[in-house]
Design a protein around this motif. Structure first.
Motif, PDB file in Angstrom:
ATOM      1  N   VAL A  16      41.011  38.265  35.884  1.00 47.43           N
ATOM      2  CA  VAL A  16      41.409  39.308  36.834  1.00 47.43           C
ATOM      3  C   VAL A  16      41.868  38.673  38.149  1.00 47.43           C
ATOM      4  CG1 VAL A  16      40.605  41.281  38.199  1.00 47.43           C
ATOM      5  CG2 VAL A  16      39.949  41.078  35.781  1.00 47.43           C
ATOM      6  N   ALA A  17      41.078  37.764  38.677  1.00 48.10           N
ATOM      7  CA  ALA A  17      41.451  37.114  39.937  1.00 48.10           C
ATOM      8  C   ALA A  17      42.762  36.344  39.783  1.00 48.10           C
ATOM      9  CB  ALA A  17      40.328  36.187  40.407  1.00 48.10           C
ATOM     10  N   GLY A  18      42.911  35.643  38.684  1.00 48.31           N
ATOM     11  CA  GLY A  18      44.126  34.858  38.467  1.00 48.31           C
ATOM     12  C   GLY A  18      45.372  35.700  38.326  1.00 48.31           C
ATOM     13  N   VAL A  19      45.273  36.761  37.542  1.00 50.86           N
ATOM     14  CA  VAL A  19      46.434  37.641  37.362  1.00 50.86           C
ATOM     15  C   VAL A  19      46.816  38.289  38.689  1.00 50.86           C
ATOM     16  CG1 VAL A  19      47.185  39.827  36.326  1.00 50.86           C
ATOM     17  CG2 VAL A  19      46.113  38.071  34.899  1.00 50.86           C
ATOM     18  N   LEU A  20      45.846  38.835  39.384  1.00 48.95           N
ATOM     19  CA  LEU A  20      46.154  39.507  40.649  1.00 48.95           C
ATOM     20  C   LEU A  20      46.684  38.522  41.689  1.00 48.95           C
ATOM     21  CD1 LEU A  20      43.260  42.120  40.943  1.00 48.95           C
ATOM     22  CD2 LEU A  20      45.558  42.416  39.996  1.00 48.95           C
ATOM     23  N   PHE A  21      46.146  37.308  41.712  1.00 46.04           N
ATOM     24  CA  PHE A  21      46.628  36.278  42.632  1.00 46.04           C
ATOM     25  C   PHE A  21      48.080  35.914  42.310  1.00 46.04           C
ATOM     26  CE2 PHE A  21      47.209  31.847  43.943  1.00 46.04           C
ATOM     27  CZ  PHE A  21      46.859  31.927  45.284  1.00 46.04           C
ATOM     28  N   GLY A  89      35.242  47.353  43.264  1.00 48.31           N
ATOM     29  CA  GLY A  89      36.285  47.558  44.266  1.00 48.31           C
ATOM     30  C   GLY A  89      37.676  47.379  43.675  1.00 48.31           C
ATOM     31  N   VAL A  90      37.829  46.384  42.798  1.00 48.02           N
ATOM     32  CA  VAL A  90      39.107  46.192  42.109  1.00 48.02           C
ATOM     33  C   VAL A  90      39.464  47.457  41.334  1.00 48.02           C
ATOM     34  CG1 VAL A  90      40.327  44.898  40.308  1.00 48.02           C
ATOM     35  CG2 VAL A  90      38.835  43.676  41.909  1.00 48.02           C
ATOM     36  N   ALA A  91      38.494  47.974  40.597  1.00 47.23           N
ATOM     37  CA  ALA A  91      38.738  49.161  39.773  1.00 47.23           C
ATOM     38  C   ALA A  91      39.077  50.378  40.624  1.00 47.23           C
ATOM     39  CB  ALA A  91      37.521  49.442  38.898  1.00 47.23           C
ATOM     40  N   VAL A  92      38.334  50.590  41.685  1.00 46.72           N
ATOM     41  CA  VAL A  92      38.558  51.761  42.540  1.00 46.72           C
ATOM     42  C   VAL A  92      39.928  51.700  43.204  1.00 46.72           C
ATOM     43  CG1 VAL A  92      37.790  52.938  44.643  1.00 46.72           C
ATOM     44  CG2 VAL A  92      36.121  52.268  42.902  1.00 46.72           C
ATOM     45  N   VAL A  93      40.263  50.563  43.785  1.00 47.83           N
ATOM     46  CA  VAL A  93      41.579  50.428  44.428  1.00 47.83           C
ATOM     47  C   VAL A  93      42.690  50.581  43.396  1.00 47.83           C
ATOM     48  CG1 VAL A  93      43.120  48.836  45.654  1.00 47.83           C
ATOM     49  CG2 VAL A  93      40.738  49.062  46.374  1.00 47.83           C
ATOM     50  N   SER A  94      42.514  49.966  42.252  1.00 47.65           N
ATOM     51  CA  SER A  94      43.541  50.065  41.209  1.00 47.65           C
ATOM     52  C   SER A  94      43.766  51.509  40.792  1.00 47.65           C
ATOM     53  CB  SER A  94      43.140  49.238  39.978  1.00 47.65           C
ATOM     54  OG  SER A  94      43.113  47.869  40.284  1.00 47.65           O
ATOM     55  N   GLN A  95      42.682  52.205  40.464  1.00 48.99           N
ATOM     56  CA  GLN A  95      42.809  53.553  39.912  1.00 48.99           C
ATOM     57  C   GLN A  95      43.187  54.613  40.945  1.00 48.99           C
ATOM     58  OE1 GLN A  95      42.923  54.134  36.626  1.00 48.99           O
ATOM     59  NE2 GLN A  95      42.759  51.916  36.540  1.00 48.99           N
ATOM     60  N   THR A  96      42.808  54.405  42.208  1.00 50.27           N
ATOM     61  CA  THR A  96      43.093  55.428  43.219  1.00 50.27           C
ATOM     62  C   THR A  96      44.335  55.129  44.054  1.00 50.27           C
ATOM     63  OG1 THR A  96      41.686  54.422  44.923  1.00 50.27           O
ATOM     64  CG2 THR A  96      40.650  56.026  43.417  1.00 50.27           C
ATOM     65  N   ARG A  97      44.782  53.899  44.067  1.00 45.67           N
ATOM     66  CA  ARG A  97      45.928  53.528  44.911  1.00 45.67           C
ATOM     67  C   ARG A  97      47.104  52.989  44.090  1.00 45.67           C
ATOM     68  NH1 ARG A  97      44.571  56.720  48.725  1.00 45.67           N
ATOM     69  NH2 ARG A  97      42.614  56.191  49.684  1.00 45.67           N
ATOM     70  N   THR A 132      43.112  42.120  45.210  1.00 46.31           N
ATOM     71  CA  THR A 132      43.121  40.686  44.921  1.00 46.31           C
ATOM     72  C   THR A 132      41.963  39.997  45.635  1.00 46.31           C
ATOM     73  OG1 THR A 132      45.520  40.690  44.602  1.00 46.31           O
ATOM     74  CG2 THR A 132      44.486  38.560  45.070  1.00 46.31           C
ATOM     75  N   CYS A 133      41.736  40.335  46.888  1.00 48.07           N
ATOM     76  CA  CYS A 133      40.597  39.762  47.627  1.00 48.07           C
ATOM     77  C   CYS A 133      39.275  40.147  46.965  1.00 48.07           C
ATOM     78  CB  CYS A 133      40.627  40.209  49.086  1.00 48.07           C
ATOM     79  SG  CYS A 133      41.972  39.477  50.040  1.00 48.07           S
ATOM     80  N   CYS A 134      39.165  41.384  46.529  1.00 45.98           N
ATOM     81  CA  CYS A 134      37.952  41.820  45.813  1.00 45.98           C
ATOM     82  C   CYS A 134      37.762  41.011  44.532  1.00 45.98           C
ATOM     83  CB  CYS A 134      38.028  43.301  45.468  1.00 45.98           C
ATOM     84  SG  CYS A 134      37.847  44.422  46.865  1.00 45.98           S
ATOM     85  N   ALA A 135      38.838  40.784  43.794  1.00 46.18           N
ATOM     86  CA  ALA A 135      38.749  40.039  42.534  1.00 46.18           C
ATOM     87  C   ALA A 135      38.366  38.581  42.762  1.00 46.18           C
ATOM     88  CB  ALA A 135      40.068  40.128  41.779  1.00 46.18           C
ATOM     89  N   GLY A 138      34.787  38.588  43.652  1.00 43.48           N
ATOM     90  CA  GLY A 138      33.983  38.844  42.457  1.00 43.48           C
ATOM     91  C   GLY A 138      33.861  37.625  41.565  1.00 43.48           C
ATOM     92  N   CYS A 139      34.948  36.923  41.382  1.00 42.46           N
ATOM     93  CA  CYS A 139      34.930  35.705  40.564  1.00 42.46           C
ATOM     94  C   CYS A 139      34.064  34.627  41.205  1.00 42.46           C
ATOM     95  CB  CYS A 139      36.357  35.210  40.365  1.00 42.46           C
ATOM     96  SG  CYS A 139      36.480  33.733  39.329  1.00 42.46           S
ATOM     97  N   THR A 140      34.234  34.435  42.491  1.00 46.70           N
ATOM     98  CA  THR A 140      33.467  33.414  43.215  1.00 46.70           C
ATOM     99  C   THR A 140      31.977  33.731  43.201  1.00 46.70           C
ATOM    100  OG1 THR A 140      35.381  33.026  44.650  1.00 46.70           O
ATOM    101  CG2 THR A 140      33.237  32.225  45.437  1.00 46.70           C
ATOM    102  N   LEU A 141      31.636  34.972  43.463  1.00 45.62           N
ATOM    103  CA  LEU A 141      30.230  35.383  43.476  1.00 45.62           C
ATOM    104  C   LEU A 141      29.609  35.277  42.079  1.00 45.62           C
ATOM    105  CD1 LEU A 141      30.682  38.450  45.810  1.00 45.62           C
ATOM    106  CD2 LEU A 141      29.256  36.432  46.329  1.00 45.62           C
TER     107      LEU A 141
END
Length: 149
Positions: A16-21, A89-97, A132-135, A138-141
């Motif tokens: 997810v992080a890689g694709v969005l980046f 956060g990735v899911a919410v932003v994606s689905q609502t925006r 992208t920042c959320c992803a 998320g990956c780092t955490l």
């Protein structure tokens, strides 16, 4: 089982992080440089497969992070929980925006564009950078939590 799920959640959050980046770094600047007509045509082609698979990967990764947060102790618990919130956060932003904007663009015919057309690219880019920042978070955490658990 824990090891397999650890690999799966690292793979999911990393994808997810890689694709969005990659979209933020390369695809979005190319789309912004296009004429509106070419953008609409190209946008239709780009999202066909992402729209089917990315929600599954994001949701699955979030669920595994939640599961690990419930099971873990100490710092790992906090990191998994924060990772889950980031991926949610990735899911919410994606689905609502982003997804609603994508749907509008896909319903637009290039020949119907005119001076009244409201270009969604600036808003789409802004929300895309948020997710992208959320992803990446998320990956780092998740990676840090896996190391600590």
């Amino acid at each position: 089982m824990v090891e397999a799920l650890s690999v799966l959640v690292l793979l999911g959050t990393g994808l997810v992080a890689g694709v969005l980046f990659a979209v933020a770094l390369s695809v979005m600047p190319a789309l912004i440089a296009m004429t509106p007509e070419r953008y609409v045509d190209t946008h239709r082609l780009l999202g066909r497969r992402y729209d089917r698979i990315m929600p599954f990967i994001v949701t699955g990764s979030t669920a595994i992070d939640v599961g690990f947060a419930v099971r873990a102790d100490g710092a790992a618990r906090l990191l998994f929980a924060l990772a889950a919130v980031s991926m949610a956060g990735v899911a919410v932003v994606s689905q609502t925006r982003n997804v609603p904007m994508n749907r509008r663009v896909k319903q637009t015919r290039p020949e119907d564009l005119g001076p009244h057309w409201r270009d969604p690219r600036p808003a789409w880019r802004g929300w895309h950078l948020v997710r992208t920042c959320c992803a990446v978070a998320g990956c780092t955490l998740t990676a840090a939590a896996v190391v600590l658990s």
